[in-house]
Motif scaffolding. Structure first.
Motif, PDB file in Angstrom:
ATOM      1  N   GLN A 130      35.590  20.281 -25.770  1.00 54.89           N
ATOM      2  CA  GLN A 130      35.097  21.441 -25.037  1.00 54.89           C
ATOM      3  C   GLN A 130      35.007  22.633 -25.983  1.00 54.89           C
ATOM      4  N   GLY A 131      34.003  23.477 -25.785  1.00 52.38           N
ATOM      5  CA  GLY A 131      33.877  24.681 -26.592  1.00 52.38           C
ATOM      6  C   GLY A 131      32.864  25.630 -26.013  1.00 52.38           C
ATOM      7  N   HIS A 154      38.263  25.247 -28.773  1.00 50.86           N
ATOM      8  CA  HIS A 154      39.470  25.917 -28.296  1.00 50.86           C
ATOM      9  C   HIS A 154      40.575  25.975 -29.349  1.00 50.86           C
ATOM     10  N   ASP A 155      40.527  25.079 -30.339  1.00 53.48           N
ATOM     11  CA  ASP A 155      41.567  25.104 -31.381  1.00 53.48           C
ATOM     12  C   ASP A 155      41.241  26.093 -32.507  1.00 53.48           C
TER      13      ASP A 155
END
Length: 99
Positions: free
Chosen positions: A57-58, A75-76
């Protein structure tokens, strides 16, 4: 047209050798708009296919219109350029690039 095609708005980049506005901007404009319409908006949530059935996801950070790709921020904190064929957004299935 220059703004839509992400061309810097300074005189040296907009003028051709003849000293007039580059006619290629007009010539390429419709194709550029067609490609851009196939890509998600900047800031839109998306999923990038990571191979092996996994997805990350992004959010779309920027567009690479002529390459038919987007830069996705995950997200990281990492970012990656993802081709359109490996991207889904708003529940849309994968879209094939134009021939």
């Amino acid at each position: 047209m220059a703004k839509t095609q992400d061309v810097p708005l300074n005189d040296s980049r907009l003028l051709g050798n003849c000293g007039r506005l580059k006619c290629c901007l007009l010539y390429e404009f419709s194709h550029y708009e067609e490609l851009r319409a196939r890509l998600p908006r900047v800031g839109q949530a998306c999923q990038a296919d990571c191979g092996g059935g996994g997805c990350m996801q992004g959010r779309v950070r920027s567009l690479k219109v002529l390459k038919e790709a987007v830069v996705v921020g995950f997200h990281d904190g990492t970012e990656a350029e993802v081709p359109l064929a490996e991207l889904t957004w708003e529940g849309r299935p994968h879209v094939r690039p134009l021939p």
